[in-house]
Write a protein that holds these residues in place. Sequence first.
Motif, PDB file in Angstrom:
ATOM      1  N   VAL A 292       0.847  -1.193   0.000  1.00 21.19           N
ATOM      2  CA  VAL A 292       0.000   0.000   0.000  1.00 21.19           C
ATOM      3  C   VAL A 292       0.880   1.239   0.000  1.00 21.19           C
ATOM      4  N   ARG A 293       0.296   2.330  -0.457  1.00 27.07           N
ATOM      5  CA  ARG A 293       0.928   3.646  -0.397  1.00 27.07           C
ATOM      6  C   ARG A 293       0.137   4.509   0.577  1.00 27.07           C
ATOM      7  N   VAL A 294       0.814   5.092   1.554  1.00 28.22           N
ATOM      8  CA  VAL A 294       0.179   5.999   2.503  1.00 28.22           C
ATOM      9  C   VAL A 294       0.595   7.415   2.139  1.00 28.22           C
ATOM     10  N   ILE A 295      -0.390   8.266   1.861  1.00 29.02           N
ATOM     11  CA  ILE A 295      -0.142   9.619   1.367  1.00 29.02           C
ATOM     12  C   ILE A 295      -0.637  10.630   2.384  1.00 29.02           C
ATOM     13  N   LYS A 296       0.253  11.538   2.785  1.00 33.06           N
ATOM     14  CA  LYS A 296      -0.146  12.631   3.673  1.00 33.06           C
ATOM     15  C   LYS A 296      -0.818  13.709   2.833  1.00 33.06           C
ATOM     16  N   THR A 297      -2.034  14.074   3.201  1.00 33.78           N
ATOM     17  CA  THR A 297      -2.805  14.987   2.362  1.00 33.78           C
ATOM     18  C   THR A 297      -2.655  16.442   2.760  1.00 33.78           C
TER      19      THR A 297
END
Length: 413
Positions: A292-297
């Motif tokens: 998975v990719r975790v993206i800080k928004t």
Amino acid sequence: MENYSRYFKQGDLIAKYLKGELSDQEREELDAWIAQSDHNQALFARLTQKSAVAGELEKFGSSDKAEAWQRIIAETEYNATNRQSYIGIRLVPYVAAAVVLLIVGVLRYPFNRQSQPTNPVAQQPIDFAPGSNKAVLTLADASKIILDDVADGQIARQADVIITKTADGQLLYGESSATASAKLSNTQPSYNTITTPRGGKFRIVLPDGSRVWLNAASSLKYPTKFMGNERVVTLTGEAYFEIIPQKNAHKQALPFRVRSASQVVEVLGTHFNINSYADESSIKTTLLEGKVRVIKTSPHQAENSTEVILNPGEQAQLTADAKRRLNLIRKVDLEETIAWKNGQFQFKDTDLPTIMRQISRWYDVKVDFQGKLPDTKFRGKISRDVPLSQIFQILQLSGINFIIEGKKITVKS
């Protein structure tokens, strides 16, 4: 205050011995501890005798010791010639609590006889039942269905989508028969939200077949039918996901995205857990299978990472402070992370405030602290199906006391 984690460590090793789950390294560690003193040898012998466990059952309301012991035999396949029989993990709830209390309490008692609780929870007239399958489903028209009250079977229909509740506490989405018109299937999707209260949990099978386990005090917003080139849901609180890979008409993979607070988790097909409670110090995304990719928004500083890629066994932690730092933890305890999903509390060097936050959400109580918080770290595992008083009895072995006033719990060291 003394750190009691070493006693919980030995209790954990003995429990694994009783269950036949010791690794070679853990067996060497246990053997070394046994050989340290005559006291340790005697203690180990006691903890592998049925009389010690049966005696402890009386503290948990068992009026017939022989009958209680027969229940242990039935649940664990215990026998006198096999000390590696199963004790603890498959016990009925009150027996499991008794075994944990025995192992941890007896280990600690010879080292600190003066630290006995002054306000035993067992004498309190009030107790709190554990959580259960409870949730509210909010439909696209804002109407609400209380899932723990509604009968099993079909509970709603929205356009060409049928919503069903199963007897084992699941919510299923499926398309109706050919009565749905092409016009209906091409419309914009409507959205539902399932919300669990404090003391609740629920499982849902999304329209694409993906499965979600929702923990207490959590919510999930999702479309009744996934359309377009992505699948997007919004989470508050905690949930465990098992995502089914899907492709569009052009044979392209359809990403699945979970929005929670200040991050987006993007997956194709995988198993992962997200803990995004507002009262925790960070949002934790833990990967069990896949990638998975975790993206800080909402990045606040350029030097901070704005996304990380997780491999199995890794965890992303997005801090809740003003800087919103996104950190990668290379190795985490997966069993501890999803213990809640498997019906367990599991702690490994966990501090008291963290434990009490979990207790507060699951038993639907308010927790306050009085005086200086102890720096004790706890280790152990216990079913989430036991009354709260049994967990308090275990915590009291470390000199922690509890005052119960209605649904308010005051913790005193």
